[in-house]
Motif scaffolding. Sequence first.
Motif, PDB file in Angstrom:
ATOM      1  N   PHE A 210       0.830  -1.198   0.000  1.00  0.00           N
ATOM      2  CA  PHE A 210       0.000   0.000   0.000  1.00  0.00           C
ATOM      3  C   PHE A 210       0.866   1.249   0.000  1.00  0.00           C
ATOM      4  N   LEU A 211       1.957   1.250   0.770  1.00  0.00           N
ATOM      5  CA  LEU A 211       2.840   2.412   0.852  1.00  0.00           C
ATOM      6  C   LEU A 211       3.594   2.664  -0.441  1.00  0.00           C
ATOM      7  N   ASP A 212       3.680   1.666  -1.303  1.00  0.00           N
ATOM      8  CA  ASP A 212       4.366   1.837  -2.588  1.00  0.00           C
ATOM      9  C   ASP A 212       3.693   2.873  -3.480  1.00  0.00           C
ATOM     10  N   GLN A 213       2.415   3.155  -3.247  1.00  0.00           N
ATOM     11  CA  GLN A 213       1.721   4.139  -4.075  1.00  0.00           C
ATOM     12  C   GLN A 213       2.179   5.566  -3.804  1.00  0.00           C
ATOM     13  N   PHE A 214       2.937   5.782  -2.733  1.00  0.00           N
ATOM     14  CA  PHE A 214       3.406   7.110  -2.384  1.00  0.00           C
ATOM     15  C   PHE A 214       4.832   7.318  -2.905  1.00  0.00           C
ATOM     16  N   GLN A 215       5.015   7.141  -4.208  1.00  0.00           N
ATOM     17  CA  GLN A 215       6.335   7.235  -4.817  1.00  0.00           C
ATOM     18  C   GLN A 215       6.920   8.638  -4.747  1.00  0.00           C
ATOM     19  N   ASP A 216       6.069   9.673  -4.667  1.00  0.00           N
ATOM     20  CA  ASP A 216       6.560  11.046  -4.603  1.00  0.00           C
ATOM     21  C   ASP A 216       7.152  11.383  -3.245  1.00  0.00           C
ATOM     22  N   LEU A 217       6.861  10.577  -2.250  1.00  0.00           N
ATOM     23  CA  LEU A 217       7.365  10.837  -0.904  1.00  0.00           C
ATOM     24  C   LEU A 217       8.690  10.122  -0.699  1.00  0.00           C
ATOM     25  N   LYS A 218       9.543  10.723   0.098  1.00  0.00           N
ATOM     26  CA  LYS A 218      10.835  10.104   0.396  1.00  0.00           C
ATOM     27  C   LYS A 218      10.639   8.994   1.419  1.00  0.00           C
ATOM     28  N   HIS A 219      11.209   7.851   1.151  1.00  0.00           N
ATOM     29  CA  HIS A 219      11.193   6.734   2.086  1.00  0.00           C
ATOM     30  C   HIS A 219      12.467   6.833   2.922  1.00  0.00           C
ATOM     31  N   PHE A 220      12.325   7.277   4.159  1.00  0.00           N
ATOM     32  CA  PHE A 220      13.473   7.410   5.048  1.00  0.00           C
ATOM     33  C   PHE A 220      13.787   6.064   5.680  1.00  0.00           C
ATOM     34  N   GLU A 221      15.047   5.792   5.849  1.00  0.00           N
ATOM     35  CA  GLU A 221      15.450   4.598   6.585  1.00  0.00           C
ATOM     36  C   GLU A 221      15.468   4.947   8.066  1.00  0.00           C
ATOM     37  N   LEU A 222      15.158   3.955   8.877  1.00  0.00           N
ATOM     38  CA  LEU A 222      15.112   4.164  10.313  1.00  0.00           C
ATOM     39  C   LEU A 222      16.446   4.676  10.853  1.00  0.00           C
ATOM     40  N   LYS A 223      17.545   4.183  10.297  1.00  0.00           N
ATOM     41  CA  LYS A 223      18.862   4.631  10.779  1.00  0.00           C
ATOM     42  C   LYS A 223      19.084   6.114  10.477  1.00  0.00           C
ATOM     43  N   GLU A 224      18.498   6.633   9.353  1.00  0.00           N
ATOM     44  CA  GLU A 224      18.592   8.067   9.054  1.00  0.00           C
ATOM     45  C   GLU A 224      17.880   8.884  10.117  1.00  0.00           C
ATOM     46  N   ILE A 225      16.686   8.457  10.450  1.00  0.00           N
ATOM     47  CA  ILE A 225      15.882   9.195  11.431  1.00  0.00           C
ATOM     48  C   ILE A 225      16.525   9.124  12.800  1.00  0.00           C
ATOM     49  N   LYS A 226      17.000   7.938  13.169  1.00  0.00           N
ATOM     50  CA  LYS A 226      17.648   7.802  14.471  1.00  0.00           C
ATOM     51  C   LYS A 226      18.908   8.647  14.572  1.00  0.00           C
ATOM     52  N   SER A 227      19.629   8.793  13.470  1.00  0.00           N
ATOM     53  CA  SER A 227      20.853   9.599  13.515  1.00  0.00           C
ATOM     54  C   SER A 227      20.536  11.067  13.773  1.00  0.00           C
ATOM     55  N   ILE A 228      19.352  11.510  13.375  1.00  0.00           N
ATOM     56  CA  ILE A 228      18.947  12.898  13.611  1.00  0.00           C
ATOM     57  C   ILE A 228      18.272  13.051  14.968  1.00  0.00           C
ATOM     58  N   THR A 229      17.371  12.123  15.301  1.00  0.00           N
ATOM     59  CA  THR A 229      16.532  12.301  16.487  1.00  0.00           C
ATOM     60  C   THR A 229      17.054  11.626  17.741  1.00  0.00           C
ATOM     61  N   ALA A 230      17.812  10.576  17.613  1.00  0.00           N
ATOM     62  CA  ALA A 230      18.214   9.812  18.793  1.00  0.00           C
ATOM     63  C   ALA A 230      19.342  10.470  19.575  1.00  0.00           C
ATOM     64  N   LYS A 231      20.024  11.397  18.977  1.00  0.00           N
ATOM     65  CA  LYS A 231      21.089  12.088  19.699  1.00  0.00           C
ATOM     66  C   LYS A 231      20.470  12.914  20.816  1.00  0.00           C
ATOM     67  N   SER A 232      21.136  12.967  21.931  1.00  0.00           N
ATOM     68  CA  SER A 232      20.583  13.687  23.072  1.00  0.00           C
ATOM     69  C   SER A 232      20.932  15.166  23.038  1.00  0.00           C
ATOM     70  N   ASP A 233      21.241  15.687  21.859  1.00  0.00           N
ATOM     71  CA  ASP A 233      21.578  17.088  21.711  1.00  0.00           C
ATOM     72  C   ASP A 233      20.293  17.915  21.699  1.00  0.00           C
ATOM     73  N   ASP A 234      19.946  18.508  22.824  1.00  0.00           N
ATOM     74  CA  ASP A 234      18.716  19.281  22.930  1.00  0.00           C
ATOM     75  C   ASP A 234      18.737  20.543  22.075  1.00  0.00           C
ATOM     76  N   ASN A 235      19.910  20.949  21.610  1.00  0.00           N
ATOM     77  CA  ASN A 235      19.984  22.133  20.760  1.00  0.00           C
ATOM     78  C   ASN A 235      19.319  21.904  19.409  1.00  0.00           C
ATOM     79  N   LYS A 236      19.168  20.648  19.001  1.00  0.00           N
ATOM     80  CA  LYS A 236      18.531  20.347  17.719  1.00  0.00           C
ATOM     81  C   LYS A 236      17.012  20.424  17.792  1.00  0.00           C
ATOM     82  N   VAL A 237      16.440  20.276  18.987  1.00  0.00           N
ATOM     83  CA  VAL A 237      14.991  20.318  19.138  1.00  0.00           C
ATOM     84  C   VAL A 237      14.563  21.779  19.220  1.00  0.00           C
ATOM     85  N   THR A 238      13.744  22.202  18.254  1.00  0.00           N
ATOM     86  CA  THR A 238      13.279  23.585  18.246  1.00  0.00           C
ATOM     87  C   THR A 238      11.905  23.731  18.885  1.00  0.00           C
TER      88      THR A 238
END
Length: 164
Positions: free
Chosen positions: A4-32
């Motif tokens: 079903f998700l394959d129909q959203f070809q215009d959207l970027k499919h992020f890998e979990l490791k990409e998201i974790k590399s941005i969000t999992a860091k405990s650097d509170d300066n990144k959270v706006t």
Amino acid sequence: MEVFLDQFQDLKHFELKEIKSITAKSDDNKVTREGGSGKVYSGVAFKRLNLISNSGQGNPKFVKEIFMLSRTHDDLISCVGFCSEDDEKVVVYEYEYHGSLDCHLNNMSVMLMQCLKIYFVVARGLCYLHGSKETHQRVIHRDIKSSNILMDENWNAKVSDMRL
């Protein structure tokens, strides 16, 4: 689900490791900004869906959110991508440069005409959501407030946080 998700070809499919590399860091300066449905990081807005494993509601809620927000409408925040790996369901939204309207309400330089334009945009966005003619699905916002109105780099308003 993946088919079903394959129909959203215009959207970027992020890998979990990409998201974790941005969000999992405990650097509170990144959270706006942090809200009930997710955190906004500098440059990107992520919403990690709270899935209740026993309810069976997680996947339908995730798919509905992507479906509704991938349909572009100038007055609504847009989904630009998603991640569906393992038990993680993350929706990635466009980032709005000036943040939420509530941060600017006490700014005396905001003119009456700007306020009227914002009100008109919000009303038009809600009309789109609440009316079923264009979307074929009626969505009632239920949480319209100044912190859920986001302002882009040109001070154009966008309705966000539909909590689908």
